[in-house]
Design an enzyme around this catalytic site. Structure first.
Site, PDB file in Angstrom:
ATOM      1  N   HIS A 172     -19.428   4.901  10.389  1.00 44.37           N
ATOM      2  CA  HIS A 172     -20.175   4.330  11.510  1.00 44.37           C
ATOM      3  C   HIS A 172     -19.520   4.812  12.793  1.00 44.37           C
ATOM      4  O   HIS A 172     -18.317   4.641  12.987  1.00 44.37           O
ATOM      5  CB  HIS A 172     -20.165   2.795  11.454  1.00 44.37           C
ATOM      6  CG  HIS A 172     -20.917   2.195  12.596  1.00 44.37           C
ATOM      7  ND1 HIS A 172     -22.280   1.956  12.549  1.00 44.37           N
ATOM      8  CD2 HIS A 172     -20.518   1.856  13.855  1.00 44.37           C
ATOM      9  CE1 HIS A 172     -22.679   1.478  13.717  1.00 44.37           C
ATOM     10  NE2 HIS A 172     -21.621   1.409  14.535  1.00 44.37           N
ATOM     11  N   CYS A 173     -20.315   5.427  13.660  1.00 46.48           N
ATOM     12  CA  CYS A 173     -19.761   5.979  14.903  1.00 46.48           C
ATOM     13  C   CYS A 173     -20.173   5.096  16.081  1.00 46.48           C
ATOM     14  O   CYS A 173     -21.371   4.976  16.374  1.00 46.48           O
ATOM     15  CB  CYS A 173     -20.276   7.409  15.097  1.00 46.48           C
ATOM     16  SG  CYS A 173     -19.693   8.148  16.636  1.00 46.48           S
TER      17      CYS A 173
END
Ligand SMILES: [Zn+2]
Ligand SMILES: [Zn+2]
Length: 324
Positions: A172-173
């Site tokens: 997850h960025c």
């Protein structure tokens, strides 16, 4: 004294920016694991709770921060560097290159933010389950997500931030406020590549400008008198100090860009390597962590050869159709 204050401010700013970058995206991937881990622990004491919650819940805060940093760097470039470079009659095409590259980068940034990473739903879970086989090491047949209540396809993972399972989950960025998965990893890769080129082009123009200043002012052959009244030939340290005091914002920006290009370029190479070998960050990390306990784990990958691995990244929809 002025120089000392400026330099202290400069070093502190760089350290803070690098620490934030590591805290946000450096989720333990190398032998720097422990250093990143300690930095995260220390920052978790320093950062207020509301700021920490930005990392744990879906929020556009880092998208806004990303755009603010872009705007600040390009404002400095436009209002100072560009004007000086035009005065020095530097080539216009050379000066416009960063604007073209940032436009390309912003397009891929936007695509990363809005493209479905491969969220698993009731409608597509059967299709996604057929794509990869279960290796019974990292992925086990019959596993059901406790939150989504859906059967977990091999290579999928539940994202606690987005609250859903994602096909071929990478990570997850927070910078794009989205998961990176099967359907948007290509945009993420192109985003990192175009960002590295943008930063390189900016650093290149600024370096060329500063070199021009040094050459035109004949600084290399000049002399200076120190506080004891002794005359000395200019050296690199004195020239850098002089440039820093004359163009503080420009030299500061250049330092920031050099650190950024090392971080983003290095990380981009890492992601590219993972794509070529058909691994996700999640799998790479788990494989390394368990490698000593189960050596055969490293042999059982999802790689199907360079060409197919690249096709899987850049043409995910055709890949899924072909394998159905
Ligand atoms: Zn789930
Ligand atoms: Zn997510």
């Amino acid at each position: 004294m002025d120089f000392l204050w400026l330099f202290t401010f400069y070093v502190l700013s760089i350290i803070i920016l690098v620490s934030i970058f590591c805290f946000v995206s450096g989720r333990s991937r190398s032998r720097l694991d422990r250093i990143f881990g300690r930095a995260e622990e220390m920052l978790s004491f320093v950062l207020p709770t509301w700021l920490q919650s930005w990392f744990q819940t879906r929020s556009g805060a880092f998208v806004v921060l990303h755009l603010i940093l872009d705007a600040l760097v390009f404002a400095e470039y436009t209002w100072e560097v560009f004007g000086y470079c035009v005065e020095l009659e530097m080539h216009l095409r050379f000066l416009l290159l960063p604007y073209i590259l940032i436009s390309v980068n912003l397009y891929f940034f936007y695509k990363c933010c809005v493209t479905d990473p491969g969220v698993i739903t009731k409608q597509n879970v059967t299709l996604f389950t057929q794509v990869y086989g279960y290796d019974e090491i990292l992925y086990h047949i019959g596993n059901v997500c406790k939150t989504c209540h859906l059967c977990k396809p091999a290579r999928s993972k539940h994202c606690g931030v987005c609250g859903c399972c994602v096909q071929r989950f990478d990570h997850h960025c927070v910078w794009v406020n989205n998961c990176i998965g099967a359907l948007n990893i290509r945009y993420f890769l192109l985003y990192l590549f175009s960002l590295t080129l943008t930063v390189l082009s900016l650093a290149w123009v600024i370096t060329a400008f500063l070199l021009q200043v040094v050459l035109l002012s004949h600084m290399m052959t000049a002399a200076y008198v120190n506080i004891d009244g002794q005359e000395h030939v200019m050296n690199i340290a004195v020239i850098i100090q002089h440039l820093f005091l004359t163009f503080p914002r420009i030299v500061f920006t250049l330092g920031f860009l050099i650190v950024l290009v090392l971080l983003v370029g290095g990380y981009g190479c890492f992601v590219f390597y993972l794509c070529l070998t058909n691994q996700t960050t999640n799998e790479w990390y788990k494989t390394r962590r368990h490698a000593s306990a189960n050596r055969s784990l490293t042999d059982k990958g999802y790689s199907k050869g360079l060409k197919t691995n690249i096709q899987e990244i850049f043409l995910p929809h055709s890949f899924y159709k072909k394998d159905r």
